[in-house]
Design a protein around this motif. Structure first.
Motif, PDB file in Angstrom:
ATOM      1  N   ARG A  77     -60.866 -46.795   4.066  1.00 60.34           N
ATOM      2  CA  ARG A  77     -60.901 -47.216   2.803  1.00 60.34           C
ATOM      3  C   ARG A  77     -59.352 -48.838   2.835  1.00 60.34           C
ATOM      4  N   ILE A  78     -57.927 -48.154   3.666  1.00 64.34           N
ATOM      5  CA  ILE A  78     -56.972 -48.917   3.793  1.00 64.34           C
ATOM      6  C   ILE A  78     -57.001 -50.484   4.463  1.00 64.34           C
ATOM      7  N   ALA A  79     -57.391 -51.526   3.813  1.00 65.43           N
ATOM      8  CA  ALA A  79     -58.034 -52.383   3.703  1.00 65.43           C
ATOM      9  C   ALA A  79     -56.936 -53.480   3.348  1.00 65.43           C
ATOM     10  N   ALA A  80     -56.916 -54.556   4.394  1.00 67.13           N
ATOM     11  CA  ALA A  80     -56.003 -55.718   4.320  1.00 67.13           C
ATOM     12  C   ALA A  80     -56.020 -57.267   5.196  1.00 67.13           C
ATOM     13  N   PRO A  81     -56.496 -58.278   5.137  1.00 68.90           N
ATOM     14  CA  PRO A  81     -57.157 -59.241   5.785  1.00 68.90           C
ATOM     15  C   PRO A  81     -56.450 -59.237   7.089  1.00 68.90           C
ATOM     16  N   GLY A  82     -56.967 -59.309   8.331  1.00 67.13           N
ATOM     17  CA  GLY A  82     -56.240 -58.941   9.351  1.00 67.13           C
ATOM     18  C   GLY A  82     -55.291 -57.567  10.140  1.00 67.13           C
ATOM     19  N   LEU A  83     -55.263 -56.337   8.907  1.00 71.41           N
ATOM     20  CA  LEU A  83     -54.092 -55.370   9.048  1.00 71.41           C
ATOM     21  C   LEU A  83     -55.262 -54.618  10.354  1.00 71.41           C
ATOM     22  N   ASP A  84     -54.520 -54.017  11.571  1.00 74.18           N
ATOM     23  CA  ASP A  84     -55.365 -52.937  12.133  1.00 74.18           C
ATOM     24  C   ASP A  84     -54.486 -51.506  11.399  1.00 74.18           C
ATOM     25  N   VAL A  85     -55.665 -50.720  11.034  1.00 79.87           N
ATOM     26  CA  VAL A  85     -55.231 -49.619  10.400  1.00 79.87           C
ATOM     27  C   VAL A  85     -55.732 -48.475  11.603  1.00 79.87           C
ATOM     28  N   ARG A  86     -54.728 -48.019  11.450  1.00 77.41           N
ATOM     29  CA  ARG A  86     -55.015 -46.409  12.863  1.00 77.41           C
ATOM     30  C   ARG A  86     -54.685 -45.206  12.563  1.00 77.41           C
ATOM     31  N   VAL A  87     -55.388 -44.379  12.245  1.00 78.51           N
ATOM     32  CA  VAL A  87     -54.993 -42.604  12.135  1.00 78.51           C
ATOM     33  C   VAL A  87     -54.623 -41.984  12.978  1.00 78.51           C
ATOM     34  N   SER A  88     -53.949 -41.149  12.574  1.00 81.30           N
ATOM     35  CA  SER A  88     -53.131 -40.199  13.441  1.00 81.30           C
ATOM     36  C   SER A  88     -52.494 -38.948  12.627  1.00 81.30           C
ATOM     37  N   PHE A  89     -52.032 -38.264  13.750  1.00 85.53           N
ATOM     38  CA  PHE A  89     -52.172 -36.646  13.366  1.00 85.53           C
ATOM     39  C   PHE A  89     -50.403 -35.889  13.945  1.00 85.53           C
ATOM     40  N   LEU A  90     -50.308 -35.433  13.195  1.00 87.37           N
ATOM     41  CA  LEU A  90     -48.460 -34.583  13.665  1.00 87.37           C
ATOM     42  C   LEU A  90     -49.440 -33.534  14.950  1.00 87.37           C
ATOM     43  N   LEU A 140     -41.537 -36.219  12.496  1.00 90.80           N
ATOM     44  CA  LEU A 140     -42.434 -37.686  13.031  1.00 90.80           C
ATOM     45  C   LEU A 140     -40.993 -38.120  13.192  1.00 90.80           C
ATOM     46  N   PRO A 141     -40.224 -37.973  12.599  1.00 87.69           N
ATOM     47  CA  PRO A 141     -39.131 -39.292  13.780  1.00 87.69           C
ATOM     48  C   PRO A 141     -38.725 -39.047  14.738  1.00 87.69           C
ATOM     49  N   ALA A 142     -38.829 -37.349  15.462  1.00 86.68           N
ATOM     50  CA  ALA A 142     -38.711 -37.040  16.785  1.00 86.68           C
ATOM     51  C   ALA A 142     -39.566 -37.273  17.011  1.00 86.68           C
ATOM     52  N   LEU A 143     -41.003 -37.390  16.786  1.00 82.46           N
ATOM     53  CA  LEU A 143     -42.252 -37.769  17.435  1.00 82.46           C
ATOM     54  C   LEU A 143     -42.230 -39.308  17.882  1.00 82.46           C
ATOM     55  N   VAL A 144     -42.028 -40.025  17.140  1.00 82.27           N
ATOM     56  CA  VAL A 144     -41.995 -41.388  17.773  1.00 82.27           C
ATOM     57  C   VAL A 144     -40.782 -42.045  18.232  1.00 82.27           C
ATOM     58  N   LEU A 159     -52.963 -38.159  18.488  1.00 83.35           N
ATOM     59  CA  LEU A 159     -52.051 -37.127  18.055  1.00 83.35           C
ATOM     60  C   LEU A 159     -50.895 -38.967  17.979  1.00 83.35           C
ATOM     61  N   VAL A 160     -49.810 -38.599  17.595  1.00 84.27           N
ATOM     62  CA  VAL A 160     -49.384 -39.933  16.705  1.00 84.27           C
ATOM     63  C   VAL A 160     -49.097 -40.400  17.894  1.00 84.27           C
ATOM     64  N   THR A 161     -48.524 -40.255  18.925  1.00 84.45           N
ATOM     65  CA  THR A 161     -47.650 -40.020  19.866  1.00 84.45           C
ATOM     66  C   THR A 161     -48.599 -41.294  20.589  1.00 84.45           C
ATOM     67  N   ASP A 162     -49.455 -40.608  21.110  1.00 77.33           N
ATOM     68  CA  ASP A 162     -50.828 -41.270  21.545  1.00 77.33           C
ATOM     69  C   ASP A 162     -51.076 -42.962  21.105  1.00 77.33           C
ATOM     70  N   VAL A 163     -51.274 -42.430  20.007  1.00 81.30           N
ATOM     71  CA  VAL A 163     -51.609 -44.191  19.188  1.00 81.30           C
ATOM     72  C   VAL A 163     -50.398 -44.934  19.468  1.00 81.30           C
ATOM     73  N   LEU A 164     -49.366 -44.496  19.169  1.00 80.29           N
ATOM     74  CA  LEU A 164     -48.238 -45.439  19.193  1.00 80.29           C
ATOM     75  C   LEU A 164     -48.003 -46.423  21.258  1.00 80.29           C
ATOM     76  N   ARG A 165     -49.017 -45.028  22.082  1.00 79.03           N
ATOM     77  CA  ARG A 165     -48.569 -45.400  23.583  1.00 79.03           C
ATOM     78  C   ARG A 165     -49.639 -46.410  23.379  1.00 79.03           C
ATOM     79  N   ASP A 166     -50.867 -46.395  22.560  1.00 74.33           N
ATOM     80  CA  ASP A 166     -51.773 -46.917  23.408  1.00 74.33           C
ATOM     81  C   ASP A 166     -51.580 -48.705  22.205  1.00 74.33           C
ATOM     82  N   LEU A 167     -50.800 -48.642  21.269  1.00 74.03           N
ATOM     83  CA  LEU A 167     -50.200 -49.920  20.768  1.00 74.03           C
ATOM     84  C   LEU A 167     -49.331 -51.155  21.770  1.00 74.03           C
ATOM     85  N   VAL A 168     -48.254 -49.762  22.511  1.00 69.76           N
ATOM     86  CA  VAL A 168     -47.600 -50.296  23.704  1.00 69.76           C
ATOM     87  C   VAL A 168     -48.601 -50.666  24.662  1.00 69.76           C
TER      88      VAL A 168
END
Length: 237
Positions: free
Chosen positions: A26-39, A78-82, A45-54
């Motif tokens: 439901r999170i929507a804005a024109p042109g926005l890439d929104v991804r779900v992740s978990f700790l 969260l900061p440690a995972l980032v 997992l959030v680390t996997d999503v961040l690596r996918d973005l890289v």
């Protein structure tokens, strides 16, 4: 646009992840890439999503914690995972927190007469080893009591006191004739189920408010957190 990575805690209960996924859709804005992740406990997992973005060529992202309190998960996990993905410049937005007070109150009002002077309200949350996080929930309960006239106390599923039966007993001792449990949870899961079981065991007539995530205001707040964090990142660049 810079991607938005929404990160929830994760749960062994599949209802929790399904609710989070529905929220993120439901999170929507024109042109926005929104991804779900978990700790933890749910995928991705959030680390996997961040690596996918890289791997996709992104250099920046904004992570929005789908968390209601500034406790260990928000401040440490969260900061440690980032930090495990240094190739990506990540801005971490604020937790959702007290800005969802209105959603929680409306969920309560949907199941209980909040104008009833005999009402006692348990505001049920997960609980934290960080006293300030628990105090934020207790302060919200006190604010409701002051504004609306019913008796209200906080209760916690783990890591803090009082638990729900103790909170109900406290409300009864203060003269409450009817008990409602308000939810300070985004999604259904094992801990909300524990809260419900304890409440019904203590008072079979109790009414239970639902979790918050499917209210449209939650998705709007996630987008607002993203926008604020992105603006702050631009100012500091």
């Amino acid at each position: 646009m810079i991607p938005l990575v929404a990160v929830a805690h994760g749960s062994r209960d599949p209802r929790s992840a399904a609710t989070v996924r529905a929220l993120v859709r439901r999170i929507a804005a024109p042109g926005l890439d929104v991804r779900v992740s978990f700790l933890d406990l749910s995928a991705p997992l959030v680390t996997d999503v961040l690596r996918d973005l890289v791997r996709a060529g992104h250099r920046e992202a904004v992570v929005v914690p789908l968390l209601l309190g500034s406790a260990f998960h928000a401040r440490v996990d969260l900061p440690a995972l980032v930090a495990e993905v240094p190739e990506l410049r990540v801005t971490i937005a604020d937790v959702l927190g007290a800005d969802l007070e209105g959603v929680a109150f409306d969920r309560l009002a949907a199941v209980a007469d909040v104008s009833d002077p005999g009402l006692g309200v348990v505001l049920a949350a997960v609980g934290s080893s960080r006293p300030a996080a628990n105090e934020a929930v207790a302060a919200l309960a006190r604010r409701w009591q002051s504004r609306h006239g019913f008796r209200a106390v906080a209760a916690f599923a783990s890591a803090a006191k009082p638990d729900v039966p103790a909170a109900i007993a406290k409300l009864r001792a203060r003269g409450a004739r009817r008990i409602a449990v308000a939810s300070w949870f985004l999604a259904p899961g094992l801990l909300p189920d524990r809260i419900a079981e304890q409440a019904r065991a203590a008072d079979p007539s109790v009414v239970l408010a639902g979790p918050l995530a499917d209210d449209p205001r939650v998705a709007e707040l996630v987008l607002a957190r993203y926008t604020t964090a992105l603006a702050a990142a631009r100012r500091s660049a």
